[in-house]
Design a protein around this motif. Sequence first.
Motif, PDB file in Angstrom:
ATOM      1  N   GLY A  53       0.804  -1.217   0.000  1.00 22.39           N
ATOM      2  CA  GLY A  53       0.000   0.000   0.000  1.00 22.39           C
ATOM      3  C   GLY A  53       0.836   1.265   0.000  1.00 22.39           C
ATOM      4  O   GLY A  53       0.552   2.209  -0.751  1.00 22.39           O
ATOM      5  N   SER A  54       1.878   1.328   0.823  1.00 23.00           N
ATOM      6  CA  SER A  54       2.709   2.529   0.874  1.00 23.00           C
ATOM      7  C   SER A  54       3.491   2.717  -0.422  1.00 23.00           C
ATOM      8  O   SER A  54       3.673   3.852  -0.896  1.00 23.00           O
ATOM      9  CB  SER A  54       3.677   2.436   2.058  1.00 23.00           C
ATOM     10  N   THR A  55       3.935   1.631  -1.033  1.00 23.68           N
ATOM     11  CA  THR A  55       4.651   1.755  -2.309  1.00 23.68           C
ATOM     12  C   THR A  55       3.704   2.197  -3.415  1.00 23.68           C
ATOM     13  O   THR A  55       4.087   2.997  -4.277  1.00 23.68           O
ATOM     14  CB  THR A  55       5.307   0.410  -2.675  1.00 23.68           C
ATOM     15  N   ALA A  56       2.481   1.683  -3.400  1.00 21.87           N
ATOM     16  CA  ALA A  56       1.497   2.137  -4.386  1.00 21.87           C
ATOM     17  C   ALA A  56       1.206   3.626  -4.219  1.00 21.87           C
ATOM     18  O   ALA A  56       1.042   4.351  -5.205  1.00 21.87           O
ATOM     19  CB  ALA A  56       0.213   1.327  -4.264  1.00 21.87           C
ATOM     20  N   MET A  57       1.166   4.099  -2.981  1.00 21.71           N
ATOM     21  CA  MET A  57       0.981   5.529  -2.748  1.00 21.71           C
ATOM     22  C   MET A  57       2.176   6.331  -3.251  1.00 21.71           C
ATOM     23  O   MET A  57       2.013   7.440  -3.775  1.00 21.71           O
ATOM     24  CB  MET A  57       0.759   5.776  -1.262  1.00 21.71           C
ATOM     25  N   LEU A  58       3.381   5.796  -3.112  1.00 17.29           N
ATOM     26  CA  LEU A  58       4.570   6.472  -3.637  1.00 17.29           C
ATOM     27  C   LEU A  58       4.501   6.591  -5.156  1.00 17.29           C
ATOM     28  O   LEU A  58       4.770   7.668  -5.718  1.00 17.29           O
ATOM     29  CB  LEU A  58       5.823   5.691  -3.224  1.00 17.29           C
ATOM     30  N   VAL A  59       4.127   5.502  -5.833  1.00 16.94           N
ATOM     31  CA  VAL A  59       4.032   5.535  -7.301  1.00 16.94           C
ATOM     32  C   VAL A  59       2.926   6.488  -7.744  1.00 16.94           C
ATOM     33  O   VAL A  59       3.093   7.262  -8.695  1.00 16.94           O
ATOM     34  CB  VAL A  59       3.791   4.112  -7.847  1.00 16.94           C
ATOM     35  N   ALA A  60       1.789   6.454  -7.050  1.00 19.39           N
ATOM     36  CA  ALA A  60       0.695   7.362  -7.390  1.00 19.39           C
ATOM     37  C   ALA A  60       1.094   8.817  -7.164  1.00 19.39           C
ATOM     38  O   ALA A  60       0.681   9.705  -7.912  1.00 19.39           O
ATOM     39  CB  ALA A  60      -0.543   7.017  -6.557  1.00 19.39           C
ATOM     40  N   SER A  61       1.893   9.076  -6.132  1.00 20.61           N
ATOM     41  CA  SER A  61       2.363  10.440  -5.880  1.00 20.61           C
ATOM     42  C   SER A  61       3.257  10.924  -7.007  1.00 20.61           C
ATOM     43  O   SER A  61       3.176  12.081  -7.432  1.00 20.61           O
ATOM     44  CB  SER A  61       3.118  10.500  -4.545  1.00 20.61           C
ATOM     45  N   LYS A  62       4.105  10.054  -7.502  1.00 22.38           N
ATOM     46  CA  LYS A  62       4.959  10.434  -8.628  1.00 22.38           C
ATOM     47  C   LYS A  62       4.140  10.720  -9.875  1.00 22.38           C
ATOM     48  O   LYS A  62       4.540  11.518 -10.719  1.00 22.38           O
ATOM     49  CB  LYS A  62       5.971   9.318  -8.918  1.00 22.38           C
ATOM     50  N   PHE A  63       2.990  10.055  -9.992  1.00 25.59           N
ATOM     51  CA  PHE A  63       2.143  10.222 -11.175  1.00 25.59           C
ATOM     52  C   PHE A  63       1.273  11.464 -11.087  1.00 25.59           C
ATOM     53  O   PHE A  63       1.019  12.127 -12.097  1.00 25.59           O
ATOM     54  CB  PHE A  63       1.268   8.976 -11.352  1.00 25.59           C
ATOM     55  N   GLU A  64       0.799  11.807  -9.885  1.00 26.31           N
ATOM     56  CA  GLU A  64      -0.206  12.861  -9.729  1.00 26.31           C
ATOM     57  C   GLU A  64       0.338  14.163  -9.140  1.00 26.31           C
ATOM     58  O   GLU A  64      -0.151  15.239  -9.488  1.00 26.31           O
ATOM     59  CB  GLU A  64      -1.351  12.363  -8.836  1.00 26.31           C
ATOM     60  N   GLU A  65       1.308  14.082  -8.241  1.00 27.50           N
ATOM     61  CA  GLU A  65       1.708  15.242  -7.465  1.00 27.50           C
ATOM     62  C   GLU A  65       2.760  16.078  -8.186  1.00 27.50           C
ATOM     63  O   GLU A  65       3.552  15.564  -8.977  1.00 27.50           O
ATOM     64  CB  GLU A  65       2.273  14.799  -6.107  1.00 27.50           C
ATOM     65  N   HIS A  66       2.752  17.371  -7.875  1.00 24.02           N
ATOM     66  CA  HIS A  66       3.810  18.256  -8.366  1.00 24.02           C
ATOM     67  C   HIS A  66       5.104  18.040  -7.584  1.00 24.02           C
ATOM     68  O   HIS A  66       6.192  18.112  -8.157  1.00 24.02           O
ATOM     69  CB  HIS A  66       3.368  19.718  -8.241  1.00 24.02           C
ATOM     70  N   SER A  67       4.987  17.799  -6.283  1.00 23.05           N
ATOM     71  CA  SER A  67       6.155  17.577  -5.438  1.00 23.05           C
ATOM     72  C   SER A  67       5.890  16.359  -4.565  1.00 23.05           C
ATOM     73  O   SER A  67       5.461  16.482  -3.413  1.00 23.05           O
ATOM     74  CB  SER A  67       6.442  18.810  -4.576  1.00 23.05           C
ATOM     75  N   PRO A  68       6.110  15.163  -5.093  1.00 26.79           N
ATOM     76  CA  PRO A  68       5.767  13.949  -4.336  1.00 26.79           C
ATOM     77  C   PRO A  68       6.709  13.743  -3.163  1.00 26.79           C
ATOM     78  O   PRO A  68       7.872  14.172  -3.193  1.00 26.79           O
ATOM     79  CB  PRO A  68       5.927  12.838  -5.386  1.00 26.79           C
ATOM     80  N   PRO A  69       6.241  13.076  -2.104  1.00 24.61           N
ATOM     81  CA  PRO A  69       7.132  12.725  -0.991  1.00 24.61           C
ATOM     82  C   PRO A  69       8.222  11.769  -1.461  1.00 24.61           C
ATOM     83  O   PRO A  69       8.062  11.037  -2.441  1.00 24.61           O
ATOM     84  CB  PRO A  69       6.192  12.053   0.021  1.00 24.61           C
ATOM     85  N   CYS A  70       9.336  11.792  -0.754  1.00 26.82           N
ATOM     86  CA  CYS A  70      10.465  10.943  -1.146  1.00 26.82           C
ATOM     87  C   CYS A  70      10.334   9.574  -0.477  1.00 26.82           C
ATOM     88  O   CYS A  70       9.431   9.315   0.336  1.00 26.82           O
ATOM     89  CB  CYS A  70      11.781  11.600  -0.776  1.00 26.82           C
ATOM     90  N   VAL A  71      11.266   8.687  -0.791  1.00 28.55           N
ATOM     91  CA  VAL A  71      11.229   7.321  -0.275  1.00 28.55           C
ATOM     92  C   VAL A  71      11.352   7.313   1.243  1.00 28.55           C
ATOM     93  O   VAL A  71      10.642   6.558   1.944  1.00 28.55           O
ATOM     94  CB  VAL A  71      12.350   6.486  -0.932  1.00 28.55           C
ATOM     95  N   ASP A  72      12.214   8.147   1.777  1.00 29.25           N
ATOM     96  CA  ASP A  72      12.419   8.161   3.222  1.00 29.25           C
ATOM     97  C   ASP A  72      11.161   8.591   3.972  1.00 29.25           C
ATOM     98  O   ASP A  72      10.938   8.164   5.111  1.00 29.25           O
ATOM     99  CB  ASP A  72      13.580   9.093   3.574  1.00 29.25           C
ATOM    100  N   ASP A  73      10.346   9.430   3.345  1.00 29.23           N
ATOM    101  CA  ASP A  73       9.090   9.830   3.986  1.00 29.23           C
ATOM    102  C   ASP A  73       8.163   8.636   4.163  1.00 29.23           C
ATOM    103  O   ASP A  73       7.497   8.491   5.198  1.00 29.23           O
ATOM    104  CB  ASP A  73       8.399  10.920   3.168  1.00 29.23           C
ATOM    105  N   PHE A  74       8.102   7.784   3.161  1.00 29.17           N
ATOM    106  CA  PHE A  74       7.232   6.608   3.264  1.00 29.17           C
ATOM    107  C   PHE A  74       7.824   5.559   4.204  1.00 29.17           C
ATOM    108  O   PHE A  74       7.084   4.820   4.857  1.00 29.17           O
ATOM    109  CB  PHE A  74       6.990   6.022   1.882  1.00 29.17           C
TER     110      PHE A  74
END
Length: 431
Positions: A252-273
């Motif tokens: 779930g957290s990795t899917a949120m990371l990938v979705a953030s890269k797809f949708e967000e202007h400034s996605p959170p980094c790996v360390d945040d997740f």
Amino acid sequence: MPFPRGRKPTAAAGSKIPKLNATASENQEDATQVKRSSSPPRGAPKKRTAFIDITNAHKVQISFPGKKKEPGKKTAKKTSSTSASASNLANLKKSSSSVSSEGTISERERTDTEEEEKEGDTLVNVAAPVEEQAAAATSPAAREAPAHLRRQEIPKEFDIDSENSEDCYMCPEYAKDIFDYLKNREEKFVLCNYMPTQPSLNSEMRAILIDWLVEVQENFELYHETLYLAVKMTDHYLAKTPVHREMLQLVGSTAMLVASKFEEHSPPCVDDFLYICDDAYKREELISMEASILQTLSFDINIPIPYRFLRRYAKCVSASMDTLTLARYYCEMSLMEMDLVPERGSLVASACLLMALVTKDLGGWSPILQFHSGYQASDLAPVVRRIYSMLSAPPDDKLRAIKNKYSHKVFFEVASLPLLSIDILEKALSS
């Protein structure tokens, strides 16, 4: 500790990357050189262009437009337009009527003139069909596009995009086509109830994961599109890959990371997740899971989500913000329901909007909604009843992230509104 964002990589000492100033000075020196030596170094290959050996360029005969012809040489003339052929024919006839200074025409000149007259007659004969073709191309019948390329005519009473004709960001010319394309694309991402194929997972675990993802979306202040896309990618991954319960949060957290890269202007980094997972996983595990999700989904993560359809359909009836927020609350609650996973996002969005409209006493499923969504009220009935059953069930005190979120004043406290009567809802479905 998260890495700082926005920092550009710098070249280390001893790097072999050339400096910008040195490159610029070399370019200036090249520009100031007017003439270079044409003799190549000993043993070097000859210089060649794409078509001509420049070392033998003096042997190539090149004709330039406007250059006078030498006497005694004959050049072939080619014309591609009607005006050129007509002027050539006039010149040919004029030259054929002229005579030499002695009053006679030489045999060679006579033969050349006859051949050029024949060529001119041929050009004139060819010019007529060209003019006819040009006239036919400008006719109204020829200007019409094929049937499959014609834009769908939208009735004036159903046109919701013309008011944004001056806003290029709204894409008013293509808005209807875009959402029709997304609706057709949903057929590629239809899922079934995959939970029986998971050896150690169940619907309650999935609901706990989504409840946690809602909190992540709030804490990181991510777009709602990011949350919906993360849930979709999680479902598609679980439908194809068996996952142990201890790795479900990583998915779930990795899917949120990938979705953030797809949708967000400034996605959170790996360390945040990694931090929000309480360091339960290592960095290498999260990156490996990211690669596994993308490969399993064949890197096709542009999955149509209900949230986009919901905003589009709410615009059809000019729904107020509190009505749209109520529909968003219903739609977000539907993410936790395993029985609604096989349903198409556009259908779920339509059902949630219908429930919000009936709750606010704003009417039922109007003709404009039928036109833009492609659904009748009868098509929505099974999904509406399933969502109503979910909302009327006793709440689980452990899964209150969505309810607490929409109980805030920012969201008009729509979660605290009483649920409408089933009789009123059934009446709206039957009308």
